[in-house]
Design a protein around this motif. Structure first.
Motif, PDB file in Angstrom:
ATOM      1  N   LEU A  99       0.806  -1.209   0.000  1.00  0.00           N
ATOM      2  CA  LEU A  99       0.000   0.000   0.000  1.00  0.00           C
ATOM      3  C   LEU A  99       0.845   1.268   0.000  1.00  0.00           C
ATOM      4  N   ARG A 120      -1.780   6.503  -6.648  1.00  0.00           N
ATOM      5  CA  ARG A 120      -2.539   7.722  -6.352  1.00  0.00           C
ATOM      6  C   ARG A 120      -1.731   8.972  -6.708  1.00  0.00           C
ATOM      7  N   LEU A 178       0.483   1.343  -4.197  1.00  0.00           N
ATOM      8  CA  LEU A 178      -0.813   2.019  -4.265  1.00  0.00           C
ATOM      9  C   LEU A 178      -0.706   3.501  -3.949  1.00  0.00           C
ATOM     10  N   GLY A 225      -5.422   2.004  -9.167  1.00  0.00           N
ATOM     11  CA  GLY A 225      -4.585   0.931  -8.651  1.00  0.00           C
ATOM     12  C   GLY A 225      -5.398  -0.277  -8.225  1.00  0.00           C
ATOM     13  N   LEU A 259      -9.668  -4.092  -5.608  1.00  0.00           N
ATOM     14  CA  LEU A 259      -9.104  -5.039  -4.656  1.00  0.00           C
ATOM     15  C   LEU A 259      -9.364  -6.459  -5.131  1.00  0.00           C
ATOM     16  N   HIS A 275      -5.025  -3.558  -5.841  1.00  0.00           N
ATOM     17  CA  HIS A 275      -4.233  -4.182  -4.788  1.00  0.00           C
ATOM     18  C   HIS A 275      -4.529  -5.674  -4.752  1.00  0.00           C
ATOM     19  N   PRO A 316      -6.464   1.606  -2.524  1.00  0.00           N
ATOM     20  CA  PRO A 316      -6.582   1.187  -3.931  1.00  0.00           C
ATOM     21  C   PRO A 316      -7.948   1.530  -4.501  1.00  0.00           C
TER      22      PRO A 316
END
Length: 351
Positions: free
Chosen positions: A221, A229, A225, A235, A260, A237, A257
């Motif tokens: 993250l 951003r 991710l 993104g 997911l 994840h 994200p």
């Protein structure tokens, strides 16, 4: 957006290029992540291009491509963008005839600097103007000492990335950020970093592929991710590497994200968008809400508290719970309403 998005078609049909992280997404050490080679093959067959974007600066693009090919993911060096290449591009853009670069790192970093036509030196005694530092397992004390001597004498410090740890077959080991921290402790000077979570490495990869609608795919993250951003690229994840569902539920705004999934098979899947109704967040057949500092899931047998009655969630439950947790955190004006010691959550395959 600060929450999860949805898709009415598979991601590989919506986005024209996947900017894929490597460690923890495609492979861990010498081994492929389960389902990853087949999922990449399916995405490519559907017309999605792939570029592999890694904070690992130790290996050359050709070496990375050869490793991927050996794992069943045929790849050319032109499909690889490394943090070493991003660092070299930055130094080259600012270089003049007086620029001399001391490389603290592996073959990949040295090759990237050489490819940019920069003047390499081997010691702080040769008055480098820039120290560029990237990870390699062979770095020793004397390498860090040379970096410290040069920086103390006035050289700039550029780090390929600041990942504190990296996944290996045996667990998590110190990454480049941990080694950079040793140099910072000795010099008191903070470096610039060119890898993730900075946006430029993703922009560089997207330009190289000619992507018009890129998608970042990562397992971490605070780098993959957060970088997505920062680059203003959606993104995805996947929970096959550093950060799993527990970390997703506690994600701060800058690390969240857009999509997911459990693993790279998520590229071929439709992603239902979580919605809110009557105090619950729902996603497909899953429902979740926050009660105090607890995640509550609605299941057939009744309400279930995460960490007390279950530590397992399927992907739609994680999506619903993430939406609930993020909403509650944002409303409270805190990073996360969930406790730091939130029990480990395992995402189970929906089959």
């Amino acid at each position: 957006m600060t929450g999860l998005s949805g898709s009415t078609a598979p991601l590989q049909d919506i986005f024209d290029c996947a900017l894929l992280d490597l460690d923890g997404v495609v492979y861990v050490g010498a081994d492929a992540v389960e389902h990853a080679p087949a999922a990449i093959q399916v995405a490519r067959a559907g017309g999605m291009r792939t570029v592999f974007v890694t904070n690992n600066a130790a290996r050359t693009a050709q070496t990375v491509a050869d490793h991927l090919t050996d794992l069943g993911v045929p790849t050319g060096p032109e499909e690889v963008t490394t943090a070493a290449m991003a660092a070299a591009a930055l130094i080259s853009a600012e270089a003049d005839e007086h620029t001399r670069v001391l490389v603290i790192g592996g073959t990949g970093l040295r090759q990237a600097i050489t490819d940019e036509g920069l003047h390499l030196v081997e010691s702080a005694t040769q008055s480098p103007t820039v120290v560029v530092q990237g990870f390699t397992p062979e770095i020793a004390w004397h390498d860090l000492a040379e970096a410290a001597y040069a920086i103390a004498a006035g050289a700039q410090h550029v780090a390929s990335n600041l990942d504190a740890s990296l996944p290996t077959e045996r667990g998590f080991a110190p990454g480049n950020g941990a080694l950079v921290a040793a140099v910072v402790a000795a010099t008191g000077k903070q470096p610039r970093s060119t890898g993730k979570p900075g946006p430029e490495i993703f922009h560089q990869a997207a330009r190289a592929s000619g992507a018009q609608r890129p998608l970042v795919v990562g397992d971490r993250l605070d780098t993959d991710l957060a970088g997505a951003r920062a680059a203003q690229i959606p993104g995805l994840h996947v929970c096959t590497g550093v950060d799993g569902p527990t970390q997703v539920l506690r994600a701060v705004v800058a690390h969240r994200p857009a999509f997911l999934g459990l693993d790279l098979r998520a590229l071929a899947q439709v992603h239902p968008e979580p919605t809110r109704a009557e105090g619950w967040w729902t996603c497909a057949g899953a429902a979740a809400r926050i009660k105090g500092e607890a995640v509550v899931l609605r299941r057939d047998g009744g309400d279930v508290r995460l960490g007390e009655q279950t530590n397992e969630m399927d992907v739609d439950e994680v999506r619903a719970a993430a939406a609930a947790a993020w909403e509650a955190s944002d409303a409270a004006g805190v990073d996360s309403v969930l406790p730091v010691d939130l029990p480990h959550v395992r995402m189970v395959d929906q089959g």
